[in-house]
Motif scaffolding. Sequence first.
Motif, PDB file in Angstrom:
ATOM      1  N   TYR A 102       0.321   8.097   1.857  1.00 28.36           N
ATOM      2  CA  TYR A 102      -0.940   7.354   1.764  1.00 28.36           C
ATOM      3  C   TYR A 102      -1.967   7.939   2.726  1.00 28.36           C
ATOM      4  O   TYR A 102      -1.641   8.252   3.873  1.00 28.36           O
ATOM      5  CB  TYR A 102      -0.754   5.880   2.160  1.00 28.36           C
ATOM      6  CG  TYR A 102       0.018   5.082   1.161  1.00 28.36           C
ATOM      7  CD1 TYR A 102      -0.630   4.391   0.143  1.00 28.36           C
ATOM      8  CD2 TYR A 102       1.405   5.024   1.222  1.00 28.36           C
ATOM      9  CE1 TYR A 102       0.086   3.659  -0.787  1.00 28.36           C
ATOM     10  CE2 TYR A 102       2.134   4.289   0.298  1.00 28.36           C
ATOM     11  CZ  TYR A 102       1.464   3.618  -0.708  1.00 28.36           C
ATOM     12  OH  TYR A 102       2.173   2.896  -1.625  1.00 28.36           O
ATOM     13  N   GLU A 141       3.895  -0.575   8.216  1.00 25.64           N
ATOM     14  CA  GLU A 141       4.808  -0.720   7.076  1.00 25.64           C
ATOM     15  C   GLU A 141       4.390  -1.879   6.176  1.00 25.64           C
ATOM     16  O   GLU A 141       4.420  -1.782   4.949  1.00 25.64           O
ATOM     17  CB  GLU A 141       6.241  -0.926   7.573  1.00 25.64           C
ATOM     18  CG  GLU A 141       7.261  -0.893   6.451  1.00 25.64           C
ATOM     19  CD  GLU A 141       8.683  -0.947   6.968  1.00 25.64           C
ATOM     20  OE1 GLU A 141       9.527  -1.469   6.221  1.00 25.64           O
ATOM     21  OE2 GLU A 141       8.954  -0.480   8.082  1.00 25.64           O
ATOM     22  N   MET A 142       3.956  -2.972   6.786  1.00 18.12           N
ATOM     23  CA  MET A 142       3.488  -4.122   6.002  1.00 18.12           C
ATOM     24  C   MET A 142       2.203  -3.777   5.253  1.00 18.12           C
ATOM     25  O   MET A 142       2.036  -4.151   4.091  1.00 18.12           O
ATOM     26  CB  MET A 142       3.272  -5.332   6.903  1.00 18.12           C
ATOM     27  CG  MET A 142       2.913  -6.598   6.130  1.00 18.12           C
ATOM     28  SD  MET A 142       2.647  -8.026   7.195  1.00 18.12           S
ATOM     29  CE  MET A 142       4.302  -8.322   7.774  1.00 18.12           C
ATOM     30  N   ARG A 143       1.288  -3.061   5.910  1.00 23.03           N
ATOM     31  CA  ARG A 143       0.059  -2.614   5.231  1.00 23.03           C
ATOM     32  C   ARG A 143       0.393  -1.759   4.024  1.00 23.03           C
ATOM     33  O   ARG A 143      -0.202  -1.894   2.962  1.00 23.03           O
ATOM     34  CB  ARG A 143      -0.825  -1.812   6.196  1.00 23.03           C
ATOM     35  CG  ARG A 143      -1.602  -2.625   7.167  1.00 23.03           C
ATOM     36  CD  ARG A 143      -2.596  -1.817   7.954  1.00 23.03           C
ATOM     37  NE  ARG A 143      -2.947  -0.604   7.251  1.00 23.03           N
ATOM     38  CZ  ARG A 143      -3.387   0.513   7.810  1.00 23.03           C
ATOM     39  NH1 ARG A 143      -3.564   0.585   9.077  1.00 23.03           N
ATOM     40  NH2 ARG A 143      -3.674   1.567   7.110  1.00 23.03           N
ATOM     41  N   ARG A 144       1.376  -0.850   4.179  1.00 25.87           N
ATOM     42  CA  ARG A 144       1.770   0.033   3.084  1.00 25.87           C
ATOM     43  C   ARG A 144       2.356  -0.786   1.928  1.00 25.87           C
ATOM     44  O   ARG A 144       2.023  -0.569   0.771  1.00 25.87           O
ATOM     45  CB  ARG A 144       2.782   1.067   3.593  1.00 25.87           C
ATOM     46  CG  ARG A 144       3.108   2.131   2.591  1.00 25.87           C
ATOM     47  CD  ARG A 144       3.953   3.289   3.102  1.00 25.87           C
ATOM     48  NE  ARG A 144       4.817   3.015   4.226  1.00 25.87           N
ATOM     49  CZ  ARG A 144       4.606   3.455   5.477  1.00 25.87           C
ATOM     50  NH1 ARG A 144       3.548   4.168   5.758  1.00 25.87           N
ATOM     51  NH2 ARG A 144       5.456   3.173   6.447  1.00 25.87           N
ATOM     52  N   ASP A 145       3.231  -1.758   2.256  1.00 30.85           N
ATOM     53  CA  ASP A 145       3.824  -2.604   1.218  1.00 30.85           C
ATOM     54  C   ASP A 145       2.762  -3.416   0.482  1.00 30.85           C
ATOM     55  O   ASP A 145       2.779  -3.508  -0.748  1.00 30.85           O
ATOM     56  CB  ASP A 145       4.879  -3.556   1.820  1.00 30.85           C
ATOM     57  CG  ASP A 145       6.118  -2.840   2.309  1.00 30.85           C
ATOM     58  OD1 ASP A 145       6.327  -1.662   1.913  1.00 30.85           O
ATOM     59  OD2 ASP A 145       6.886  -3.446   3.094  1.00 30.85           O
ATOM     60  N   LEU A 146       1.814  -3.975   1.227  1.00 31.16           N
ATOM     61  CA  LEU A 146       0.733  -4.743   0.594  1.00 31.16           C
ATOM     62  C   LEU A 146      -0.164  -3.851  -0.257  1.00 31.16           C
ATOM     63  O   LEU A 146      -0.624  -4.256  -1.326  1.00 31.16           O
ATOM     64  CB  LEU A 146      -0.096  -5.473   1.665  1.00 31.16           C
ATOM     65  CG  LEU A 146       0.618  -6.623   2.373  1.00 31.16           C
ATOM     66  CD1 LEU A 146      -0.226  -7.109   3.544  1.00 31.16           C
ATOM     67  CD2 LEU A 146       0.918  -7.754   1.407  1.00 31.16           C
ATOM     68  N   GLU A 155       0.822  -1.138  -1.835  1.00 29.39           N
ATOM     69  CA  GLU A 155       1.576  -0.828  -3.055  1.00 29.39           C
ATOM     70  C   GLU A 155       1.487  -1.957  -4.073  1.00 29.39           C
ATOM     71  O   GLU A 155       1.479  -1.732  -5.270  1.00 29.39           O
ATOM     72  CB  GLU A 155       3.048  -0.574  -2.709  1.00 29.39           C
ATOM     73  CG  GLU A 155       3.294   0.780  -2.092  1.00 29.39           C
ATOM     74  CD  GLU A 155       4.743   0.997  -1.701  1.00 29.39           C
ATOM     75  OE1 GLU A 155       5.615   0.169  -2.063  1.00 29.39           O
ATOM     76  OE2 GLU A 155       5.012   2.003  -1.025  1.00 29.39           O
ATOM     77  N   LEU A 156       1.419  -3.187  -3.583  1.00 24.58           N
ATOM     78  CA  LEU A 156       1.312  -4.358  -4.463  1.00 24.58           C
ATOM     79  C   LEU A 156      -0.135  -4.612  -4.905  1.00 24.58           C
ATOM     80  O   LEU A 156      -0.381  -5.532  -5.675  1.00 24.58           O
ATOM     81  CB  LEU A 156       1.847  -5.602  -3.742  1.00 24.58           C
ATOM     82  CG  LEU A 156       3.353  -5.587  -3.428  1.00 24.58           C
ATOM     83  CD1 LEU A 156       3.701  -6.737  -2.511  1.00 24.58           C
ATOM     84  CD2 LEU A 156       4.148  -5.642  -4.723  1.00 24.58           C
TER      85      LEU A 156
END
Length: 144
Positions: A65, A133-138, A140-141
């Motif tokens: 990203y 990591e949470m920013r990346r997961d959010l 992706e969603l």
Amino acid sequence: MALHIVKLCVGADSVEDLQAWIDFRMDQLAAAGLPREQAHTTRMVPTRKDEILDGGSLYWVIKGYIQVRQPLVDIRPFKDTDGITRCDLVLEPRLILTQMQPRRPFQGWRYLKPEEAPADMRGSSGGQDLPEEMRRDLAELGLL
């Protein structure tokens, strides 16, 4: 409008890793009595130098990203000890978080048009204070 460059950030697993490396390098330069200037050496010299130096940035791809950018200060071509042309991309040693934008792996660097560049994270909105990591997961969603 300024033209940008996008490049994979090899060796850094996070924005925090990249910032730690920059800080370490700036401390090394200061201890050696040298100017605190961050330069990233690359093999290819941008031909659109004037457009890039008109407010352009280097956007770093970390873990698939675009996550952060650094304003470009100068582009300095040179020949290394083997006579090979290389280029120093001189950067401001500060990182500016951007909205996360997925990027597939590629070699070298690419031009990035202003309209394709992710927006900067501003203020407390946009998850700027969330762990990476949470920013990346959010992202992706599609929630960030």
